[in-house]
Design a protein around this motif. Structure first.
Motif, short mmCIF file in Angstrom:
data_model
loop_
_atom_site.label_atom_id
_atom_site.label_comp_id
_atom_site.label_asym_id
_atom_site.label_seq_id
_atom_site.Cartn_x
_atom_site.Cartn_y
_atom_site.Cartn_z
N THR A 1 60.14 66.89 26.41
CA THR A 1 61.32 66.04 26.30
C THR A 1 61.95 65.78 27.66
N ASP A 2 61.76 66.68 28.61
CA ASP A 2 62.35 66.51 29.94
C ASP A 2 61.33 66.02 30.97
N GLY A 3 60.21 65.47 30.53
CA GLY A 3 59.22 64.93 31.45
C GLY A 3 57.84 65.50 31.20
N ILE A 4 57.03 65.49 32.24
CA ILE A 4 55.66 65.96 32.14
C ILE A 4 55.55 67.36 32.76
N LEU A 5 54.88 68.25 32.06
CA LEU A 5 54.66 69.60 32.53
C LEU A 5 53.19 69.74 32.91
N VAL A 6 52.93 70.12 34.14
CA VAL A 6 51.56 70.36 34.57
C VAL A 6 51.34 71.86 34.48
N LYS A 7 50.40 72.26 33.65
CA LYS A 7 50.13 73.67 33.43
C LYS A 7 49.23 74.23 34.52
N THR A 8 49.52 75.44 34.91
CA THR A 8 48.66 76.13 35.87
C THR A 8 47.57 76.87 35.10
N PRO A 9 46.50 77.26 35.78
CA PRO A 9 45.44 78.01 35.10
C PRO A 9 45.97 79.31 34.50
N LYS A 10 45.25 79.82 33.48
CA LYS A 10 45.66 81.04 32.78
C LYS A 10 45.64 82.27 33.68
N SER A 11 44.72 82.32 34.63
CA SER A 11 44.61 83.47 35.51
C SER A 11 44.08 83.03 36.87
N ALA A 12 44.16 83.94 37.84
CA ALA A 12 43.63 83.64 39.17
C ALA A 12 42.13 83.36 39.11
N ALA A 13 41.44 83.98 38.16
CA ALA A 13 40.00 83.76 38.01
C ALA A 13 39.68 82.32 37.60
N SER A 14 40.67 81.63 37.06
CA SER A 14 40.46 80.24 36.63
C SER A 14 40.55 79.26 37.78
N VAL A 15 41.01 79.70 38.93
CA VAL A 15 41.11 78.84 40.11
C VAL A 15 39.81 78.96 40.89
N ARG A 16 39.04 77.88 40.94
CA ARG A 16 37.78 77.89 41.65
C ARG A 16 37.41 76.48 42.09
N THR A 17 36.53 76.41 43.04
CA THR A 17 36.05 75.13 43.55
C THR A 17 34.78 74.76 42.80
N VAL A 18 34.74 73.55 42.30
CA VAL A 18 33.57 73.04 41.60
C VAL A 18 33.21 71.70 42.22
N ALA A 19 31.95 71.54 42.55
CA ALA A 19 31.48 70.29 43.14
C ALA A 19 31.29 69.24 42.04
N PHE A 20 31.70 68.02 42.34
CA PHE A 20 31.52 66.90 41.42
C PHE A 20 30.62 65.87 42.09
N PRO A 21 29.87 65.11 41.31
CA PRO A 21 29.01 64.08 41.90
C PRO A 21 29.84 63.00 42.60
N ALA A 22 29.29 62.45 43.63
CA ALA A 22 29.97 61.40 44.40
C ALA A 22 30.33 60.20 43.52
N SER A 23 29.60 60.00 42.42
CA SER A 23 29.89 58.87 41.54
C SER A 23 31.28 58.97 40.92
N LEU A 24 31.88 60.16 40.91
CA LEU A 24 33.24 60.30 40.37
C LEU A 24 34.31 59.85 41.35
N ASP A 25 33.92 59.60 42.60
CA ASP A 25 34.90 59.17 43.60
C ASP A 25 35.66 57.92 43.16
N ALA A 26 35.01 57.07 42.40
CA ALA A 26 35.65 55.84 41.94
C ALA A 26 36.77 56.13 40.94
N TYR A 27 36.74 57.30 40.33
CA TYR A 27 37.72 57.66 39.30
C TYR A 27 38.72 58.72 39.76
N ALA A 28 38.30 59.57 40.68
CA ALA A 28 39.11 60.71 41.08
C ALA A 28 40.07 60.34 42.21
N GLU A 29 41.18 61.08 42.26
CA GLU A 29 42.11 60.95 43.38
C GLU A 29 41.56 61.78 44.54
#
Length: 105
Positions: free
Chosen positions: A6-34
């Protein structure tokens, strides 16, 4: 994932520190990703955060378009790891992709 409140958008953080990781995405997603480490991979129709209440509708539309109504979103996690394995990822790398708290998946 963003949720509408009701007061806007809430961006949730990961459930745990273990959920924070780097994952490679294909270059083809560059057209869609920020750009950048904190950029959104997928955005809503107007370029903003994709809200949870809209995601299911978009996911079902994508499944209908591809004729793959039997795929659950979570299946993509395992598909990604299978593709990484066939591409030569080590067991350690696969476990990191899946997240230490989940084991090998």
């Amino acid at each position: 994932m963003a949720e509408t409140r009701t007061d806007g958008i809430l961006v949730k953080t990961p459930k745990s520190a273990a959920s924070v990781r780097t994952v490679a995405f294909p270059a083809s997603l560059d057209a869609y990703a920020e750009p950048g480490r904190t950029g959104l991979v997928f955005t809503g129709a107007r370029g903003g955060q994709l809200r949870r209440n809209n995601f299911r509708r978009l996911w079902l539309r994508a499944l209908n378009t591809t004729g793959r109504g039997d795929v659950h979103f979570h299946d993509l996690r395992h598909t990604g790891n299978t593709l990484a394995a066939t591409g030569g990822a080590t067991t350690h790398e696969l476990m990191q992709r899946m997240g230490p708290s989940s084991g090998a998946g």
